[in-house]
Motif scaffolding. Structure first.
Motif, PDB file in Angstrom:
ATOM      1  N   TYR A 171      -6.537   4.621  -2.788  1.00  0.00           N
ATOM      2  CA  TYR A 171      -5.970   4.109  -1.540  1.00  0.00           C
ATOM      3  C   TYR A 171      -6.666   4.646  -0.302  1.00  0.00           C
ATOM      4  N   ARG A 202       0.834  -1.209   0.000  1.00  0.00           N
ATOM      5  CA  ARG A 202       0.000   0.000   0.000  1.00  0.00           C
ATOM      6  C   ARG A 202       0.865   1.254   0.000  1.00  0.00           C
ATOM      7  N   ARG A 246       1.869   2.775  -3.364  1.00  0.00           N
ATOM      8  CA  ARG A 246       0.829   3.511  -4.107  1.00  0.00           C
ATOM      9  C   ARG A 246       0.906   3.268  -5.616  1.00  0.00           C
ATOM     10  N   SER A 253      -0.654  -4.910  -6.310  1.00  0.00           N
ATOM     11  CA  SER A 253      -1.735  -3.992  -5.949  1.00  0.00           C
ATOM     12  C   SER A 253      -2.837  -4.120  -6.985  1.00  0.00           C
ATOM     13  N   SER A 309     -11.165   0.314  -4.339  1.00  0.00           N
ATOM     14  CA  SER A 309     -10.206   0.384  -3.238  1.00  0.00           C
ATOM     15  C   SER A 309      -9.086  -0.638  -3.440  1.00  0.00           C
ATOM     16  N   PHE A 310      -8.047  -0.516  -2.629  1.00  0.00           N
ATOM     17  CA  PHE A 310      -6.871  -1.381  -2.698  1.00  0.00           C
ATOM     18  C   PHE A 310      -7.146  -2.773  -2.130  1.00  0.00           C
TER      19      PHE A 310
END
Length: 91
Positions: free
Chosen positions: A34, A19, A22, A66, A43-44
């Motif tokens: 994020y 995370r 990014r 990710s 969302s992540f």
């Protein structure tokens, strides 16, 4: 009762590490929200290059990617790197 390895400290540490980078979604290439709520489709989430159901390692950083929540869900356990082609609505 067996513990869920995704609730453990090593998995949370891997999520935090990923995370912090990014990165965009590895599946669709678009930016990830994020700061969105975890239930939001954009969302992540941590996705695995080699799915766990196919022998991928849960805690290997080289296997972690990710992804948007919806991209991760849509991909399922496929190992192909390409998104399925969508037919055009225009004829």
């Amino acid at each position: 009762m067996a513990e869920n390895p995704r609730n453990g400290r090593p998995y949370r540490r891997l999520c935090t590490w990923l995370r912090a980078q990014r990165l965009p979604c590895w599946w669709c290439g678009h930016e990830i929200g994020y700061d969105l709520d975890a239930r939001h489709p954009l969302s992540f989430t941590l996705d695995h290059l080699t799915p766990l159901s196919r022998g991928g390692d849960l805690l290997d950083p080289a296997n972690a990617r990710s992804a948007h929540r919806r991209c991760n869900s849509a991909r399922g356990n496929r190992t192909t790197a390409q998104r399925p082609q969508r037919a055009s609505r225009r004829w």
